[in-house]
Design a protein around this motif. Structure first.
Motif, short mmCIF file in Angstrom:
data_model
loop_
_atom_site.label_atom_id
_atom_site.label_comp_id
_atom_site.label_asym_id
_atom_site.label_seq_id
_atom_site.Cartn_x
_atom_site.Cartn_y
_atom_site.Cartn_z
N GLY A 9 5.59 7.42 -3.82
CA GLY A 9 5.87 6.87 -2.48
C GLY A 9 4.60 6.81 -1.65
N ALA A 10 3.81 7.89 -1.70
CA ALA A 10 2.55 7.91 -0.94
C ALA A 10 1.60 6.85 -1.49
CB ALA A 10 1.93 9.29 -1.03
N ALA A 11 1.59 6.70 -2.83
CA ALA A 11 0.70 5.71 -3.45
C ALA A 11 1.12 4.30 -3.04
CB ALA A 11 0.73 5.87 -4.97
N ASP A 12 2.42 4.08 -2.91
CA ASP A 12 2.89 2.75 -2.49
C ASP A 12 2.41 2.41 -1.08
OD1 ASP A 12 4.07 2.25 -4.87
OD2 ASP A 12 6.11 2.80 -4.24
N VAL A 13 2.44 3.42 -0.21
CA VAL A 13 1.91 3.20 1.15
C VAL A 13 0.44 2.78 1.04
CG1 VAL A 13 1.29 4.32 3.33
CG2 VAL A 13 3.51 4.81 2.25
N TYR A 14 -0.28 3.50 0.21
CA TYR A 14 -1.72 3.21 0.05
C TYR A 14 -1.94 1.81 -0.52
CZ TYR A 14 -6.59 3.76 -1.38
OH TYR A 14 -7.94 3.58 -1.54
N LEU A 15 -1.14 1.48 -1.55
CA LEU A 15 -1.32 0.17 -2.21
C LEU A 15 -0.91 -0.99 -1.31
CD1 LEU A 15 -0.13 1.04 -5.82
CD2 LEU A 15 -2.32 -0.05 -5.24
N SER A 16 0.03 -0.73 -0.41
CA SER A 16 0.50 -1.82 0.46
C SER A 16 -0.43 -2.06 1.63
CB SER A 16 1.89 -1.50 1.02
OG SER A 16 2.74 -1.11 -0.01
N ALA A 17 -1.34 -1.12 1.87
CA ALA A 17 -2.19 -1.24 3.06
C ALA A 17 -3.48 -1.97 2.75
CB ALA A 17 -2.51 0.16 3.59
N GLU A 18 -3.83 -2.86 3.62
CA GLU A 18 -5.11 -3.55 3.53
C GLU A 18 -6.25 -2.59 3.89
OE1 GLU A 18 -7.54 -6.70 2.88
OE2 GLU A 18 -5.37 -6.60 2.50
N ARG A 19 -5.96 -1.74 4.91
CA ARG A 19 -7.00 -0.84 5.45
C ARG A 19 -6.44 0.57 5.58
NH1 ARG A 19 -7.34 -5.69 8.49
NH2 ARG A 19 -5.56 -4.90 9.63
N THR A 20 -7.14 1.54 5.02
CA THR A 20 -6.64 2.92 5.04
C THR A 20 -7.69 3.89 5.57
OG1 THR A 20 -5.15 2.54 3.18
CG2 THR A 20 -5.80 4.82 3.58
N VAL A 21 -7.25 4.79 6.43
CA VAL A 21 -8.07 5.92 6.87
C VAL A 21 -7.41 7.18 6.33
CG1 VAL A 21 -8.71 7.34 8.87
CG2 VAL A 21 -8.97 4.84 8.98
#
Ligand code: MGD
Ligand code: MGD
Ligand code: MO
Length: 773
Positions: A368-380
């Motif tokens: 689930g956390a990885a999906d958030v990361y993969l769906s984001a164009e920009r991550t902090v």
């Protein structure tokens, strides 16, 4: 602990090192109201009234963190929000008003109370006595501190330092509130004298972050700025109690959620920030009780489980890249990074079973956390002590960078690693040379500009200072702010070591335990606070600070000093330096007369500070240039380096051993305890407590509120304990426990530090807990 060495007698009682209290404690579980908002506003009102400062305090609130005419909040290092008219928080106000108190500690106070008597006071009572107003020296014959002139104080220090066999027999500690200008003078003095013994509080918070980022990206700091926080699509917050320790971060998080970003909290506890907030400067929100959520996902990791989580996320990213060509930023990886293939092989070889076991999360949660990361164009990705104060803190920081690199989340708008710094100028201290292991380039430049010959031997950091004190190797200890005896590990050992020195010197605003646990000779030197006017020969002076995101700004105090006898920190350092090194060619007096001259020298020494005086006078100051932010990675390979750490085993071998973390309550600033409450954790009137998982309690026959003993086994096998703490049920993972710093520092042995970062293991103490007999 006993009352030896000026420590309080070890009488188990409610309230810990906070105010003495006979009232009953209560524990009502986690706070389920929005964080900040009215609960905070009401507390602010109470604080101002308690310190008898309703008007002055309110005025200070409006000048805090305001560019041009304001002072920088002496609380945390969260950057000022340029768009916000009233950028304040409850804890910043507590912090400021604590400094602004009307109470004074003068010679009458010290005449009335011997040091042995003060040793019986609680830490709260010591600080609550008020502001220090004049220099004091310990008189062994009467066991009292007695007044001394500034000149005699400087001469006393000079006499002791000149008598040393080597300058390395002295250590110069810094707490992260010291201004850039004072930091620069302080390290210049130490190096001109001939030592790199510059331990600092950063050795206890973000040493590991600095080392990890340097190895990976050749920068010791985060690359993300506030603007990146404000433009990212996904924000990960690991091991931070934001609602208490960086409350202004809540505003940024709430805004992120408002614009549709995902915010993932990773913590061993369910902290208040993973709920919602009422943004304090939004008058409409306050009036309508409108709460903004501050979380879209909350992951409860096991202690030290962050590395496994991050590696699991990387595993999912690699998996996705088999079918999705955009999962990896291939151009970025090829052009800017080194070691991808080896990292990929390591990640693919790590099994889900291991990742699940070591993170304490399910595979679905990690995915689930990885999906958030993969769906984001920009991550902090941000973190604080929950990541850094572990054995493998450096490895975890580097794993975070690995994950960011995979999708090009470094050196691009809305992205980057972002360690959340602690003290308001802890990052600036390092920039300005407070570093026990400076680089050759740095020293060479300092020597060239300042005409000195700096020592090249690395100096002592905090844990090694404790060891050196214990061995009797240190004869002089100078504390530039802070409260070393309470902040450092192994309170008893640190106190014993401190009391062996020939001289202790503390430059402070308020009385604390480190003044009571003193050397054979001892000085207390009171200084101006950040809110106060600093007048020197050339007129009113301002100082500068650097926030957690590398922005440097001026700070101008405006209040009347607590006493006419206070000196500024630069003036005290210069006074000590001149007395100790009469022939020094450093223009100490000229530096103090006009801080612009200190800044002129700093402009020549510090990379990125060219034109310091002009830059810092711009409306928002300036951001220190950072090559890594421009994707210029100055590592030996010239590229961002993937790390390949073994997955650490974070689970104790013995089934009855728990992993104990020590943390702050909501009503505390490090060793300063404002009250024995911890509002967001539902705690009133108790600090000598240990939070435990219900099942761990049941297994040990412990009921809610039972008195327990906590026995810690150090890495070197030695054993330490505390007795009669209250066990309270809390939502902490099975096998873990939590309690408060500094009450629990007695449990940390001198050997209990990370071999990667030399940081004490303040979030990983191995303990056994049982009912008090
Ligand atoms: N009001 C106030 N503000 C402060 C301070 C203060 O004392 N009072 N101190 C300042 C300073 S010097 C610093 S360094 C910062 C400290 O700021 P924080 O890092 O927030 O400080 P702690 O209170 O130690 O809280 C550590 C957090 O990490 C979590 N944690 C513990 N172990 C783990 C783990 O293994 N993994 C994860 N993911 N989480 C974990 C804890 O549950 C807790 O939420 O705050 C600064 N700001
Ligand atoms: N077990 C455990 N131990 C910890 C931690 C933990 O999480 N767990 N956290 C560690 C961390 S992150 C840190 S940063 C350290 C904190 O360690 P320190 O920085 O050493 O401690 P503070 O409590 O911040 O220092 C408070 C004192 O600073 C002085 N002071 C306040 N304002 C000023 C000023 O403007 N100038 C000067 N000269 N003095 C001033 C006052 O006299 C006050 O008593 O503790 C560390 N210890
Ligand atoms: Mo800190």
């Amino acid at each position: 602990m006993g009352d030896a060495f000026g420590l309080m007698k070890d009488v188990p009682r409610q309230g810990g090192l906070g105010p003495r209290s006979s009232g009953a404690w209560t524990s009502s579980g986690t706070y389920d109201h929005p964080a900040a908002g009215w609960g905070a506003a009401i507390t602010v009102g109470e604080v101002l009234v308690k310190q008898r400062l309703p008007l002055a305090g309110t005025r200070a609130m409006f000048t805090m963190n305001q560019r041009k005419s304001g002072f920088d909040c002496p609380g945390c290092a969260w950057p000022d929000d340029r768009g916000v008219a009233l950028d304040i928080c409850e804890n910043g106000i507590k912090h400021v008003t604590w400094e602004m108190t009307h109470k004074r500690v003068g010679k009458e106070f010290f005449a009335a109370h011997s040091v042995s008597e003060l040793a019986e006071w609680t830490d709260f009572d010591l600080e609550d006595a008020g502001r220090l107003v004049g220099p004091m020296a310990y008189d062994a014959d009467t066991d009292h501190y007695v007044p001394i002139s500034w000149n005699d104080a400087f001469r006393t220090i000079a006499h002791h330092i000149q008598a040393l066999d080597s300058p390395d027999q002295a250590a110069f500690y810094t707490s992260g509130r010291l201004s850039n200008e004072a930091s620069f003078l302080y390290q210049l003095f130490a190096r001109e004298l001939g030592t790199n013994n510059l331990p600092d509080c950063s050795n206890m918070c973000h040493e590991g972050s600095g080392r990890g980022l340097t190895a990976s990206l050749a920068t010791g700091k985060g690359t993300a700025d506030l603007e990146d926080w404000q433009t990212c699509d996904a924000l990960f917050v690991l091991g931070v109690n934001a609602a208490s320790n960086a409350p202004r971060m809540l505003t940024t998080i709430a805004e992120a959620i408002d614009r549709g970003a995902q915010v993932v909290h990773v913590n061993t506890l369910r902290e208040a920030a993973s709920g919602s907030t009422i943004v304090p400067h939004e008058i409409v929100d306050m009036a309508t009780f409108h709460a903004t959520p501050t979380s879209t996902m909350d992951l409860q990791v096991r202690p030290g489980g962050d590395l496994a989580l991050v590696r699991g996320m990387a595993k999912v990213v690699f998996e996705a890249s088999e079918t999705d060509p955009t999962a990896l930023d291939r151009d970025f990886l090829a052009r800017y990074t080194d070691g991808l293939d080896e990292y990929r092989a390591l990640v693919e070889a790590t099994s889900w079973d291991e990742l699940v076991e070591q993170s304490g999360l399910t595979e679905a949660e990690i995915r689930g956390a990885a999906d958030v990361y993969l769906s984001a164009e920009r991550t902090v990705i941000s973190w604080c002590l929950g990541v850094s104060q572990h054995r493998h803190g450096v490895d975890t920081v580097r794993e975070i960078v690995n994950l960011l690199l995979l999708r090009g989340n470094v050196g691009r708008k809305g992205t980057g690693p972002s360690p959340v710094r602690g003290h308001s100028n802890v990052q600036g201290n390092r920039t300005c040379g407070i570093n026990h292991k400076p680089t050759e380039d740095w020293l060479a430049k300092l020597d060239e500009v300042c005409g000195i010959v700096s020592p090249r031997e690395p100096g002592l950091d905090t844990v090694h200072t404790v060891a050196a004190l214990h061995r009797g190797d240190l004869k002089v200890f100078v504390g530039m702010g802070g409260n070393f005896v309470r902040a450092a590990p192994d309170t008893a050992l640190t106190a014993e070591g401190m009391s062996r020195t020939d001289l202790t010197v503390h430059v402070s605003t308020k009385l604390n335990r480190s003044h009571i646990v003193h050397g054979k000779a001892a000085l207390i030197l009171p200084c101006l606070g950040r809110t106060e006017r600093d007048e020197q020969e050339s007129g009113l002076q301002s100082i500068s600070t650097e926030d957690a995101m590398s922005s440097v700004m001026l700070s101008l105090g405006s209040r009347r000093p607590a006493s006419p006898h206070l000196l500024s920190e630069p003036a005290i350092i210069a006074g000590i330096a001149r007395a100790t090194m009469p022939a020094s060619r450093t223009p100490w007096e000229e530096y103090v007369a006009d801080y612009d001259r200190i800044r002129d020298t700093m402009a020549e020494v510090l990379p990125g500070f060219e034109g310091f005086n002009e830059l810092v006078r711009q409306r928002y100051g300036f951001r220190i240039p950072q090559p890594a932010r421009e994707r210029d990675f100055r590592t030996p390979s010239g590229k961002a380096e993937f790390s390949r750490a073994e997955l650490p085993n974070v689970i104790p071998e013995e089934a009855d051993v728990l992993v104990l973390q020590t943390m702050r309550s909501h009503d505390q600033w490090n060793t300063t305890i404002y009250s024995a409450d911890d509002r967001y954790r539902g705690i009133r009137n108790i600090r000598e407590l240990v939070f435990m998982n219900r099942r761990d309690m049941r297994e040990r026959g412990i009921a809610e509120g039972d008195l327990v003993d906590i026995v810690a086994t150090s890495l070197d096998g030695s054993v330490r304990s505390v007795t009669a703490f209250r066990a309270l049920e809390y939502d902490t993972p099975r096998g873990s426990a939590a309690g408060y710093f500094p009450e629990m520092n007695v449990l940390l042995g001198p050997d209990d530090y990370s071999r990667q970062s030399d940081q004490p293991l303040m979030k990983d103490i191995r303990v056994r807990i049982g009912k008090t007999a």
